[in-house]
Structures are given as C-alpha cells and as structure tokens.
Design a protein around this motif. Structure first.
Motif, PDB file in Angstrom:
ATOM      1  N   SER A  22     -22.662 -13.780  34.980  1.00 43.75           N
ATOM      2  CA  SER A  22     -23.093 -13.312  36.553  1.00 43.75           C
ATOM      3  C   SER A  22     -24.725 -13.367  36.926  1.00 43.75           C
ATOM      4  O   SER A  22     -25.394 -12.349  36.537  1.00 43.75           O
ATOM      5  CB  SER A  22     -22.487 -11.981  36.713  1.00 43.75           C
ATOM      6  OG  SER A  22     -22.667 -11.269  38.083  1.00 43.75           O
ATOM      7  N   ILE A 103     -19.120  -5.531  50.497  1.00 42.04           N
ATOM      8  CA  ILE A 103     -19.446  -5.926  49.272  1.00 42.04           C
ATOM      9  C   ILE A 103     -20.992  -5.576  49.273  1.00 42.04           C
ATOM     10  O   ILE A 103     -21.121  -4.959  48.069  1.00 42.04           O
ATOM     11  CB  ILE A 103     -19.211  -7.603  48.970  1.00 42.04           C
ATOM     12  CG1 ILE A 103     -17.623  -7.806  48.649  1.00 42.04           C
ATOM     13  CG2 ILE A 103     -20.059  -7.933  47.851  1.00 42.04           C
ATOM     14  CD1 ILE A 103     -17.416  -9.089  48.801  1.00 42.04           C
ATOM     15  N   TYR A 106     -21.220  -1.492  48.861  1.00 37.72           N
ATOM     16  CA  TYR A 106     -20.749  -0.595  47.884  1.00 37.72           C
ATOM     17  C   TYR A 106     -20.593  -1.373  46.612  1.00 37.72           C
ATOM     18  O   TYR A 106     -20.501  -0.701  45.363  1.00 37.72           O
ATOM     19  CB  TYR A 106     -19.083  -0.351  48.191  1.00 37.72           C
ATOM     20  CG  TYR A 106     -18.907   0.371  49.425  1.00 37.72           C
ATOM     21  CD1 TYR A 106     -19.452   1.847  49.493  1.00 37.72           C
ATOM     22  CD2 TYR A 106     -18.522  -0.262  50.560  1.00 37.72           C
ATOM     23  CE1 TYR A 106     -19.199   2.479  50.983  1.00 37.72           C
ATOM     24  CE2 TYR A 106     -18.173   0.276  51.569  1.00 37.72           C
ATOM     25  CZ  TYR A 106     -18.752   1.713  51.883  1.00 37.72           C
ATOM     26  OH  TYR A 106     -18.308   2.433  53.017  1.00 37.72           O
ATOM     27  N   LEU A 107     -21.064  -2.657  46.252  1.00 33.29           N
ATOM     28  CA  LEU A 107     -20.749  -3.063  44.991  1.00 33.29           C
ATOM     29  C   LEU A 107     -22.088  -3.615  44.564  1.00 33.29           C
ATOM     30  O   LEU A 107     -22.086  -4.106  43.196  1.00 33.29           O
ATOM     31  CB  LEU A 107     -19.845  -4.435  44.883  1.00 33.29           C
ATOM     32  CG  LEU A 107     -18.363  -4.037  45.325  1.00 33.29           C
ATOM     33  CD1 LEU A 107     -17.575  -5.379  45.202  1.00 33.29           C
ATOM     34  CD2 LEU A 107     -17.988  -2.947  44.321  1.00 33.29           C
ATOM     35  N   PRO A 112     -21.336  -0.477  39.637  1.00 31.19           N
ATOM     36  CA  PRO A 112     -20.211  -1.613  39.693  1.00 31.19           C
ATOM     37  C   PRO A 112     -20.494  -2.858  39.074  1.00 31.19           C
ATOM     38  O   PRO A 112     -19.497  -3.485  38.204  1.00 31.19           O
ATOM     39  CB  PRO A 112     -20.101  -1.761  41.063  1.00 31.19           C
ATOM     40  CG  PRO A 112     -20.784  -0.821  41.763  1.00 31.19           C
ATOM     41  CD  PRO A 112     -21.828   0.051  40.872  1.00 31.19           C
ATOM     42  N   ALA A 116     -17.862  -4.741  35.884  1.00 22.87           N
ATOM     43  CA  ALA A 116     -17.585  -6.070  36.262  1.00 22.87           C
ATOM     44  C   ALA A 116     -17.804  -6.616  34.879  1.00 22.87           C
ATOM     45  O   ALA A 116     -17.181  -7.620  34.327  1.00 22.87           O
ATOM     46  CB  ALA A 116     -17.994  -6.796  37.197  1.00 22.87           C
ATOM     47  N   CYS A 158     -12.418 -15.671  43.620  1.00 25.93           N
ATOM     48  CA  CYS A 158     -12.393 -14.622  44.690  1.00 25.93           C
ATOM     49  C   CYS A 158     -13.017 -13.439  43.844  1.00 25.93           C
ATOM     50  O   CYS A 158     -13.681 -12.410  44.158  1.00 25.93           O
ATOM     51  CB  CYS A 158     -10.980 -14.296  45.110  1.00 25.93           C
ATOM     52  SG  CYS A 158     -10.515 -15.451  46.446  1.00 25.93           S
ATOM     53  N   PHE A 159     -12.600 -13.397  42.594  1.00 25.02           N
ATOM     54  CA  PHE A 159     -13.125 -12.098  41.421  1.00 25.02           C
ATOM     55  C   PHE A 159     -14.748 -12.295  41.612  1.00 25.02           C
ATOM     56  O   PHE A 159     -15.171 -11.251  41.243  1.00 25.02           O
ATOM     57  CB  PHE A 159     -12.344 -12.033  40.491  1.00 25.02           C
ATOM     58  CG  PHE A 159     -11.118 -11.932  40.527  1.00 25.02           C
ATOM     59  CD1 PHE A 159     -10.568 -10.479  40.616  1.00 25.02           C
ATOM     60  CD2 PHE A 159     -10.106 -12.942  40.319  1.00 25.02           C
ATOM     61  CE1 PHE A 159      -9.018 -10.365  40.670  1.00 25.02           C
ATOM     62  CE2 PHE A 159      -8.407 -12.759  40.311  1.00 25.02           C
ATOM     63  CZ  PHE A 159      -8.257 -11.357  40.553  1.00 25.02           C
ATOM     64  N   SER A 160     -15.305 -13.523  41.771  1.00 22.72           N
ATOM     65  CA  SER A 160     -16.757 -13.455  41.491  1.00 22.72           C
ATOM     66  C   SER A 160     -17.424 -12.694  42.811  1.00 22.72           C
ATOM     67  O   SER A 160     -18.639 -12.536  42.537  1.00 22.72           O
ATOM     68  CB  SER A 160     -16.937 -14.864  41.360  1.00 22.72           C
ATOM     69  OG  SER A 160     -17.000 -15.765  42.588  1.00 22.72           O
ATOM     70  N   TRP A 162     -17.326  -9.802  43.303  1.00 22.16           N
ATOM     71  CA  TRP A 162     -17.867  -8.512  42.928  1.00 22.16           C
ATOM     72  C   TRP A 162     -18.947  -8.837  42.092  1.00 22.16           C
ATOM     73  O   TRP A 162     -18.536  -9.556  40.845  1.00 22.16           O
ATOM     74  CB  TRP A 162     -16.645  -7.858  42.060  1.00 22.16           C
ATOM     75  CG  TRP A 162     -16.834  -6.579  41.379  1.00 22.16           C
ATOM     76  CD1 TRP A 162     -17.928  -6.263  40.699  1.00 22.16           C
ATOM     77  CD2 TRP A 162     -15.995  -5.422  41.679  1.00 22.16           C
ATOM     78  NE1 TRP A 162     -17.855  -4.914  40.240  1.00 22.16           N
ATOM     79  CE2 TRP A 162     -16.632  -4.238  40.895  1.00 22.16           C
ATOM     80  CE3 TRP A 162     -14.693  -5.050  42.219  1.00 22.16           C
ATOM     81  CZ2 TRP A 162     -16.196  -3.140  40.508  1.00 22.16           C
ATOM     82  CZ3 TRP A 162     -14.385  -3.748  42.022  1.00 22.16           C
ATOM     83  CH2 TRP A 162     -15.113  -3.056  41.348  1.00 22.16           C
ATOM     84  N   ALA A 165     -18.831  -9.782  38.003  1.00 22.22           N
ATOM     85  CA  ALA A 165     -18.056 -10.873  37.489  1.00 22.22           C
ATOM     86  C   ALA A 165     -18.303 -12.051  37.037  1.00 22.22           C
ATOM     87  O   ALA A 165     -17.669 -12.649  36.187  1.00 22.22           O
ATOM     88  CB  ALA A 165     -16.898 -10.768  38.688  1.00 22.22           C
ATOM     89  N   SER A 170     -15.384 -16.778  36.497  1.00 24.93           N
ATOM     90  CA  SER A 170     -14.194 -16.778  37.218  1.00 24.93           C
ATOM     91  C   SER A 170     -13.725 -18.332  37.342  1.00 24.93           C
ATOM     92  O   SER A 170     -12.221 -18.590  37.077  1.00 24.93           O
ATOM     93  CB  SER A 170     -14.350 -16.023  38.478  1.00 24.93           C
ATOM     94  OG  SER A 170     -14.964 -14.920  38.338  1.00 24.93           O
TER      95      SER A 170
END
Length: 307
Positions: A22, A103, A106-107, A112, A116, A158-160, A162, A165, A170
């Motif tokens: 990441s 995103i 909050y992330l 967060p 992840a 899509c998970f990336s 976050w 992640a 991903s």
C-alpha cells in the motif's frame, strides 16, 4: 521545506506503489509524521502516483506498443488484453467516483491504514500457504486473463480504495484466486495501474489541484515528487517481478502485519494519552485541613455546627 517533503514522498511512492504493501497507506503515515494536514498535501499524496504510472509505461513500452498495433490489426490476444483491462478498471472507477469524498474524509488516517495493512497481510499469507500445497500455479501469460478473470480482479481492486489495503495486493491476489500465476497476475496488475492510477490522479488534480498549485512551493513539490517517484518506481518494477518468481507474496504479508501492529499500537496510545491527561486535569487538587474546613463552613451557611 515542502519540496524536501516531496522528495521523501516520491521515494516512498516509487518504492511501494507496485509492492503489495500500500503506497497510499505509507504516504498517509509519512504525511502524518511530517504533520501534513492541508488539502494540498493530501492531493500531492495522490497526484504523485503519476510518476509511477509513467514508469509502467516506459517499462512495458514494447508490450504496450505491440498491443496497440495488434488492436489495429484486430489480433485476438491484443483485443482480449485491452478489453480485459477495461473490464478490470470499471468497478473501482465507479466505486471510487461515488465514495471519493467519504474515503478521504474517514479513511485517510493511521488507524484505518493499520487495520487494512494487518487484514491484507494475513490474506496474502493465507493465499500463499494454500498455493504452495497446489501443484498447478495458474495460467502463466497475461493474455490468459479472460473477461471473467478481469471482472474478478476489478472487483478485488475495489478493496484497494481503503488506504492500506494496497491496489497491488488486491489485484495480484485477485488474479491468483481467479486462476493466474503470480507472475501473470503481477504483470496484469502493473498494466492495470495505467488506467486506474491515471484516472485517480487526473480526477484529484482537476478537483483539488488548485490547492496544491497555490500552496507555497506547491509547483516545485509536484515536479520533484513526480520525478523521484518515476525514477524509483522504474527500478522497483524490474526487481519486484524477479523477486515474486522466487519468493512469492508471503514476506510482504508478514511485513504488513508487523507494520500495521506497530502503527495501530502507536495510534491507540496517541488517542488514549489526551483522554488520560484530561481525566487527570479534572481531578480536584489535594486540599489542606484549613481549606477543607473553610469549604465545610461555606456549605453550612458560614456558621459552625452546634454540638
């Protein structure tokens, strides 16, 4: 100095963009350590990815040129690869467009990111453990990415969104689970970075680029960060591809778990420290006997009680 921060960010971006650890998560952690809170700094964290995108274009220039020429000639392999990239790009593009503000609001923080990192690390370790026990390591060529596999990789990407992640993690793990070899999944992940990171960079630059360009040293920071991330990423791509063929993803998984645990511990400690300090400040100071007697008299209306 903003440009010096850009050098650090560029080096970190180039090192981590194509590793499954990441890059965005690392950039957020570095930005928090440097004290970056402005919209300009957050925009630089995203726009600086363009240097890594250019590194992919340069490194895979022959494959990209062959694919473009093949599309003109209507070569089946070239058309399949181009369509697969389009299919894999769409899910994250739609989700990112819909939830972009949430995103970033909050992330984009150490907590967060740490969660992840840890979750993705254990996922990578588990997938590698299962694959070692299977003789079939998957389809070896990037041209083997069917439309079904491309969609699976696209939804995995899509998970990336976050931070922490990892887009690389991903898409590589998504490719492995869809039936590709690790090398083929990694190569497809690199090629998918061109439309994905390119679109994210252009979108954020158009939306928040003015804040970056108007910031003191913003233009210099952008140029320096892009140049550094391009140079470092170009070196990392070649080394990472060779490394994957020998060692797989598990070492990166353990690194993610260790880093995430440290960050989570520091984050929890930093949040509990102010609460403890506030509680200590709220406690009444010790009183002497005279002060206690005076307060008792005041509560009694100023008159001592009678026996």
């Amino acid at each position: 100095m903003f440009w010096f921060d850009a050098v650090l960010l560029g080096v970190l971006e180039g090192l981590t963009e194509f590793l499954p650890v990441s890059s965005t998560g690392h950039l957020i952690l570095l930005g928090a350590w440097l004290g970056h809170q402005s919209e300009a700094a957050k925009t630089l964290d995203i726009v600086i990815q363009l240097g890594a995108v250019l590194a992919v274009v340069v490194y895979f220039r022959e494959r990209l040129s062959t694919t473009v020429r093949g599309m003109v000639r209507r070569d089946p392999d070239s058309l399949r690869l181009a369509l697969a990239l389009a299919f894999a790009f769409l899910p994250a593009a739609v989700v990112g467009l819909l939830f972009h503000k949430a995103i970033k609001a909050y992330l984009f923080g150490p907590g967060p990111v740490a969660v992840a990192l840890i979750a993705g690390g254990f996922l990578m370790i588990g997938v590698e453990s299962v694959r070692r026990r299977r003789p079939d390591q998957g389809a070896p060529r990037v041209e083997d990415v069917t439309l079904q596999r491309a969609l699976a990789i696209g939804f995995a990407q899509c998970f990336s969104l976050w931070p922490g992640a990892s887009r690389s993690m991903s898409t590589i793990v998504g490719g492995q689970l869809s039936g590709l070899s690790t090398a083929a999944a990694a190569e497809f992940s690199f090629l998918l970075a061109i439309p994905t990171l390119g679109a994210a960079t252009v979108f954020d630059l158009l939306k928040n680029g003015r804040a970056l360009l108007d910031a003191p040293g913003g233009v210099a920071a952008l140029v320096v960060g892009l140049a550094v991330s391009f140079a470092v990423a170009l070196l990392v791509i070649a080394v990472f591809l060779r490394y994957l063929k020998r060692y797989g993803l598990a070492p990166f998984g353990w690194y993610r778990v260790a880093l995430g645990a440290v960050v989570l511990w520091l984050w929890v400690a930093s949040r509990s420290a102010p609460a403890e300090a506030g509680a200590a400040a709220a406690e009444p100071a010790p009183r002497g006997d005279a002060a206690a007697a005076a307060e008792d008299l005041a509560r009694a209306g100023g008159h001592p009680s009678r026996p």
